[in-house]
Write a protein that holds these residues in place. Structure first.
Motif, mmCIF file in Angstrom:
data_model
loop_
_atom_site.group_PDB
_atom_site.id
_atom_site.type_symbol
_atom_site.label_atom_id
_atom_site.label_comp_id
_atom_site.label_asym_id
_atom_site.label_seq_id
_atom_site.Cartn_x
_atom_site.Cartn_y
_atom_site.Cartn_z
ATOM 1 N N TRP A 1 22.268 -35.992 -5.838
ATOM 2 C CA TRP A 1 23.043 -35.444 -6.783
ATOM 3 C C TRP A 1 22.813 -34.005 -7.011
ATOM 4 C CZ3 TRP A 1 19.681 -39.834 -6.804
ATOM 5 C CH2 TRP A 1 20.611 -41.282 -6.649
ATOM 6 N N LEU A 2 22.511 -33.520 -5.944
ATOM 7 C CA LEU A 2 22.266 -31.807 -5.869
ATOM 8 C C LEU A 2 23.563 -31.503 -6.093
ATOM 9 C CD1 LEU A 2 19.783 -31.350 -2.880
ATOM 10 C CD2 LEU A 2 19.485 -31.144 -5.231
ATOM 11 N N LYS A 3 24.631 -31.935 -5.743
ATOM 12 C CA LYS A 3 25.858 -31.585 -5.759
ATOM 13 C C LYS A 3 26.454 -31.390 -7.476
ATOM 14 C CE LYS A 3 28.123 -36.133 -5.281
ATOM 15 N NZ LYS A 3 28.091 -36.154 -6.788
ATOM 16 N N ARG B 1 26.835 -27.957 -9.933
ATOM 17 C CA ARG B 1 27.893 -27.566 -9.291
ATOM 18 C C ARG B 1 28.158 -26.171 -9.010
ATOM 19 N NH1 ARG B 1 30.940 -31.199 -13.234
ATOM 20 N NH2 ARG B 1 31.444 -29.079 -14.323
ATOM 21 N N ARG C 1 26.141 -31.083 -18.185
ATOM 22 C CA ARG C 1 25.574 -30.055 -17.276
ATOM 23 C C ARG C 1 25.738 -28.935 -18.284
ATOM 24 N NH1 ARG C 1 29.599 -26.949 -14.937
ATOM 25 N NH2 ARG C 1 28.791 -25.576 -13.277
#
Lengths: 173, 267
Positions: free
Chosen positions: A75-77, A80, A139
């Motif tokens: 989930w690092l992506k 964004r 986010r």
């Protein structure tokens, strides 16, 4: 070692070794509490970039470092902007940069000028960016414009609305 | 109706109407285009004008699917399933880099007269000679090469190598590095050479939820390039086709077509 202790020690060392030259860049990051049953601690990234979007320093990445087979990297992506600017070209973990996710509350992170991961910044215009992404949540990206070197003792403040709370950036002498 | 027959009929329609405007759109839709770690993506494929909803026919995939990764590595599709309305397969991406998932169809259509009767044949380029009399009266041969693509990147985007066959896109802007409000540039080539003056359309998916298609029409410049600024994040379909006579078959017309599914990310 608790952060406060580390800070105190760093400050102490600074006092002893370089009473004039040493300075720390300190960032306070508030992670708001959410009263939800499926709360998961957010992934957070902190970095400094130049006006042309190039990265000056990748300061901190908080992600789930303890999952089996490094699955937490999946989930690092979701951070964004960080992923585009920095993350996709890196291999984690990185000593002194990556660490576990943190609980709601205010966390203080501190960096010594001239040492990794902050290093030496040329005088000029920068942005310090804090990005947070939360499972079952949203986010948020907070940008703090700054002029380097910072004035010692002055604090730059920013306020998140969703996944981040108060952000404070200062140069602690 | 089987897809092959759909294509056949569409091709006949294309021949008679000299336009493929009545053919249905064909597309691939990946579950993710940006991954932090190696692992599987799943891909839907369908024939449907309602991008990207599966409302018409599945894709018929046999030996025409090519999944190519960094350094030219080839990935075999897994768990292929053809349903009534869509085809599904997984691609387990083994390492960091960019992958092209491409469905490539190359075929030749011929029609000719035998007495009063019109005969038709459709098959592979190399089988034409043995199936179609070269000196048949009113012989018409039409070759077609179509590429349906999408791209997925694990970690840092890597170079995408062109195939040099038919109509395709050389990414000037990487297809997994597209962002809302930013301009992207693509260079179209036919058989590896810049394709000038080709009409390209770009359309966001989700037409079901709006009244107008909002399809952008662009034409490639002298270098085969187009540039487009993405108005909003989401999945887009970009397509183009061209007619020429660059075929090794005698007296043949050729249609080269290209379509790609692109994900545009929010900032």
């Amino acid at each position: 070692m608790p952060i406060k202790t580390r800070l105190a020690l760093a400050a102490l060392c600074a006092l002893i070794a370089h009473p004039l030259a040493a300075a720390d860049l300190t960032v306070d990051i508030e992670l708001p509490a959410f009263n939800v049953s499926d709360y998961r601690r957010p992934y957070v990234a902190v970095w400094i970039e130049r006006p042309d979007n190039s990265v000056a320093a990748n300061l901190a990445v908080w992600y789930d470092v303890n999952m089996r087979d490094a699955r937490g990297t999946e989930w690092l992506k979701d951070m964004r902007l960080w992923w585009r600017r920095i993350g996709r070209d890196l291999t984690v973990p990185i000593d002194g940069v990556t660490s576990a996710t943190r609980a709601p509350g205010t966390h203080t992170i501190s960096y010594t000028i001239g040492q990794v991961p902050l290093g030496e910044l040329a005088a000029g215009e920068y942005r310090l960016i804090v990005e947070a992404s939360r499972e079952h949540g949203g986010r948020e990206v907070i940008t703090v414009p700054l002029q380097w070197p910072l004035t010692a003792g002055a604090t730059l403040n920013a306020q998140g609305e969703h996944e981040l709370g108060a952000i404070a950036v200062r140069l602690a002498p | 109706m089987k897809l092959s027959r759909t294509i056949l009929l569409a091709s006949i329609a294309a021949v008679t109407l000299t336009s493929a405007a009545h053919a249905h759109d064909v597309w691939l839709l990946p579950s993710s285009t940006v991954l932090s770690r190696s692992g599987p993506v799943t891909v839907d494929g369908a024939v449907s004008n309602d991008a990207f909803h599966f409302t018409y026919r599945p894709l018929r995939i046999q030996d025409n699917l090519f999944i190519t990764g960094p350094q030219g590595i080839s990935v075999e599709p897994e768990n292929m399933m053809q349903g009534h309305l869509r085809t599904v397969f997984d691609a387990n991406l083994p390492e960091a880099g960019s992958y092209r998932i491409a469905l490539v169809n190359a075929s030749v259509m011929a029609s000719w007269k035998e007495g009063e009767e019109t005969r038709r044949w459709r098959g592979r380029h190399e089988d034409l000679a043995t199936n179609v009399p070269a000196d048949a009266p009113e012989l018409s041969v039409r070759e077609s090469i179509s590429r349906i693509e999408t791209f997925v990147t694990v970690g840092s985007p890597s170079e995408i190598a062109p195939t040099g066959q038919g109509l395709e896109v050389h990414p000037v802007t990487h297809p997994n590095d597209l962002y809302e409000g930013e301009e992207a540039t693509f260079a179209f080539t036919i058989d590896g050479k810049p394709a000038a003056g080709v009409e390209v359309s770009i359309m966001a998916g989700g037409t079901r939820y709006r009244d107008q298609l909002e399809k952008a029409a662009l034409t490639t410049d002298g270098h085969g390039r187009i540039s487009y600024t993405w108005p909003k994040p989401g999945m887009y379909r970009m397509e183009a086709s061209a007619d020429d006579e660059n075929t090794t078959l005698a007296n043949a017309q050729r249609r080269v077509s290209y379509a790609v599914t692109l994900e545009v990310l929010s900032q």
